[in-house]
Design an enzyme around this catalytic site. Structure first.
Site, PDB file in Angstrom:
ATOM      1  N   LYS A  14      -1.149  -9.368   3.383  1.00 49.86           N
ATOM      2  CA  LYS A  14      -0.279  -8.741   4.357  1.00 49.86           C
ATOM      3  C   LYS A  14      -1.233  -8.029   5.243  1.00 49.86           C
ATOM      4  O   LYS A  14      -1.876  -6.983   4.568  1.00 49.86           O
ATOM      5  CB  LYS A  14       0.844  -8.223   3.932  1.00 49.86           C
ATOM      6  CG  LYS A  14       1.692  -7.505   5.022  1.00 49.86           C
ATOM      7  CD  LYS A  14       3.106  -7.281   4.601  1.00 49.86           C
ATOM      8  CE  LYS A  14       3.489  -5.941   3.801  1.00 49.86           C
ATOM      9  NZ  LYS A  14       2.978  -4.709   4.568  1.00 49.86           N
ATOM     10  N   GLU A  47      -1.062  -5.404   9.022  1.00 48.10           N
ATOM     11  CA  GLU A  47      -0.124  -4.870   9.926  1.00 48.10           C
ATOM     12  C   GLU A  47      -0.836  -5.032  11.294  1.00 48.10           C
ATOM     13  O   GLU A  47      -1.793  -5.008  11.586  1.00 48.10           O
ATOM     14  CB  GLU A  47       0.029  -3.125   9.766  1.00 48.10           C
ATOM     15  CG  GLU A  47       0.614  -2.932   8.474  1.00 48.10           C
ATOM     16  CD  GLU A  47       0.817  -1.365   8.299  1.00 48.10           C
ATOM     17  OE1 GLU A  47       0.489  -0.608   9.039  1.00 48.10           O
ATOM     18  OE2 GLU A  47       1.134  -1.051   6.941  1.00 48.10           O
ATOM     19  N   GLU A 100       9.688  -3.968  10.012  1.00 45.40           N
ATOM     20  CA  GLU A 100       9.897  -2.917   9.339  1.00 45.40           C
ATOM     21  C   GLU A 100      10.661  -1.839  10.235  1.00 45.40           C
ATOM     22  O   GLU A 100      10.002  -1.685  11.462  1.00 45.40           O
ATOM     23  CB  GLU A 100       8.791  -2.100   8.878  1.00 45.40           C
ATOM     24  CG  GLU A 100       9.084  -0.672   8.199  1.00 45.40           C
ATOM     25  CD  GLU A 100       8.046  -0.296   7.174  1.00 45.40           C
ATOM     26  OE1 GLU A 100       7.197  -1.128   6.923  1.00 45.40           O
ATOM     27  OE2 GLU A 100       8.292   0.683   6.666  1.00 45.40           O
ATOM     28  N   ASP A 111      -0.928  -5.895   0.154  1.00 42.51           N
ATOM     29  CA  ASP A 111      -1.610  -5.331   1.330  1.00 42.51           C
ATOM     30  C   ASP A 111      -2.955  -5.261   1.891  1.00 42.51           C
ATOM     31  O   ASP A 111      -3.806  -4.703   0.598  1.00 42.51           O
ATOM     32  CB  ASP A 111      -0.670  -3.823   1.557  1.00 42.51           C
ATOM     33  CG  ASP A 111       0.466  -3.944   1.965  1.00 42.51           C
ATOM     34  OD1 ASP A 111       0.608  -4.739   3.095  1.00 42.51           O
ATOM     35  OD2 ASP A 111       1.228  -3.070   2.027  1.00 42.51           O
ATOM     36  N   ASP A 121       0.793  -1.319  -0.047  1.00 37.85           N
ATOM     37  CA  ASP A 121      -0.013   0.065   0.189  1.00 37.85           C
ATOM     38  C   ASP A 121       0.770   1.218  -0.020  1.00 37.85           C
ATOM     39  O   ASP A 121       0.176   2.333   0.031  1.00 37.85           O
ATOM     40  CB  ASP A 121      -1.050  -0.067   1.146  1.00 37.85           C
ATOM     41  CG  ASP A 121      -0.271   0.102   2.581  1.00 37.85           C
ATOM     42  OD1 ASP A 121       0.875  -0.021   2.722  1.00 37.85           O
ATOM     43  OD2 ASP A 121      -1.066   0.075   3.457  1.00 37.85           O
ATOM     44  N   SER A 122       2.381   1.185   0.046  1.00 40.83           N
ATOM     45  CA  SER A 122       3.013   2.411  -0.361  1.00 40.83           C
ATOM     46  C   SER A 122       2.660   2.808  -1.681  1.00 40.83           C
ATOM     47  O   SER A 122       3.194   3.863  -1.761  1.00 40.83           O
ATOM     48  CB  SER A 122       4.455   1.796  -0.201  1.00 40.83           C
ATOM     49  OG  SER A 122       4.697   0.603  -1.075  1.00 40.83           O
TER      50      SER A 122
HETATM   51  O1  KIV Z   1       3.542  -1.078   1.524  1.00 41.48           O
HETATM   52  C1  KIV Z   1       4.733  -1.513   1.417  1.00 41.48           C
HETATM   53  O2  KIV Z   1       5.424  -1.261   0.461  1.00 41.48           O
HETATM   54  C2  KIV Z   1       5.342  -2.254   2.516  1.00 41.48           C
HETATM   55  C3  KIV Z   1       6.775  -2.678   2.436  1.00 41.48           C
HETATM   56  C4  KIV Z   1       7.481  -1.303   2.787  1.00 41.48           C
HETATM   57  C5  KIV Z   1       7.136  -3.813   3.552  1.00 41.48           C
HETATM   58  O3  KIV Z   1       4.636  -2.601   3.245  1.00 41.48           O
END
Ligand code: KIV
Length: 291
Positions: A115, A117, A184, A85, A46-47
């Site tokens: 994924k 958090e 992280e 994510d 989600d970056s």
């Molecule tokens: O969103 C993302 O790119 C991430 C990585 C930085 C692990 O969660």
């Protein structure tokens, strides 16, 4: 038949004490570049909210954003597992709702895993996802979706008490059935302790060299993130500068009248049928010559 992507590389990395390589991919060109570089798995992170969409945080990213990008990544590669994510808000309320959203990512985009958090707080959501046969990757340490409660993007687990709490959360994720976890921005010695304490692979980003594997945002390692360069990023290329130079050459040639040249120009008469290659946006147009 095309090779079915699986999460076997994660199991193998841990069992054989081999390093696992992961990068983010958000679209066809980045997924293809990562695959060509020989990574073990892709993360549709989600970056993309900041890197692609210009948001200040990941909090504005929606399930539709993740679906849109995950579909492109899955279409781009064969045989590579894709983890996506779960966006902010999709695993914070009713676990049944989390499953509904994750099912869309599996069914409509074709990803192999999700994924999320956090640790114990998300126990019910992790259990519900696993119950729906959706593999889950955990994510501890600096969890960007918690930026407002963390008070900014800071290294986590520097104090003893916080380090012990993270170790406990990591044990929980392993026991809860996650197949791997991202660590992280935590001190390297804490990441090492966690890696020794859990049976699943740890994938570090800003967590030192002793994790099972590493993940980086592809745009960061390619030099496509502008001025953003935290300590944990190594730039392996400067494509941002190369792109600027290429566009400047194009602009100059257009202004001089030297582009398009004859070889980029069509004439009248007989056309070569369908000699274009690849999947360009107008694939099928003939290459070379002036028609
Ligand atoms: O969103 C993302 O790119 C991430 C990585 C930085 C692990 O969660």
């Amino acid at each position: 038949m095309a090779e079915l992507p699986t999460l076997a590389a994660f199991v193998r990395a841990r069992a054989e004490d081999a390093k696992l390589v992961m990068v983010t991919a958000y679209d066809v060109p980045t997924a293809r570049a990562a695959a060509a570089g020989g990574v073990d798995a892709l993360l549709v992170g989600d970056s993309l909210g900041q890197v692609l969409l210009g948001h200040d945080t990941t909090l504005s990213v929606t399930l539709d954003d993740m679906l849109h990008h995950a579909r492109a990544v899955v279409r781009a590669v064969t045989g590579l597992p894709v983890v996506v994510d779960l966006p902010y808000g999709s695993f914070h309320v009713d676990p049944r709702d989390t499953v509904r959203q994750a099912l869309r990512l599996v069914r409509e985009a074709g990803v192999q895993a999700v994924k999320l958090e956090g640790g114990r707080k998300r126990a019910d959501h992790i259990a519900a996802l696993l119950d729906a046969e959706i593999p889950v990757m955990g994510h501890l340490g600096l969890t960007p979706q918690s930026v407002n409660v963390l008070g900014g993007y800071r290294v986590q687990g520097r104090e003893d008490e916080q380090a012990e709490a993270l170790l406990d959360e990591a044990r929980f994720l392993g026991e809860a059935g996650c197949f791997a976890m991202v660590l992280e921005c935590i001190p390297a010695d804490l990441a090492r302790r966690i890696t020794e304490a859990v049976e699943i692979p740890t994938i570090g980003i800003g967590a030192g060299v002793e994790c099972t594997g590493q993940v980086l945002v592809l745009h960061d390692l390619l030099g496509l993130s502008g001025e953003f360069k935290p300590r944990f990023v190594k730039r392996y290329a400067d494509l941002g500068a190369a792109a600027g130079d290429a566009v400047a050459d194009y602009a100059r040639e257009v202004r001089e009248g030297t582009f398009p040249a004859p070889e980029h120009t069509y004439g009248r008469g007989r056309r070569k049928a369908g000699s274009g290659t690849g999947k360009g946006y107008l694939s099928g147009l003939e290459e070379g010559g002036s028609g």
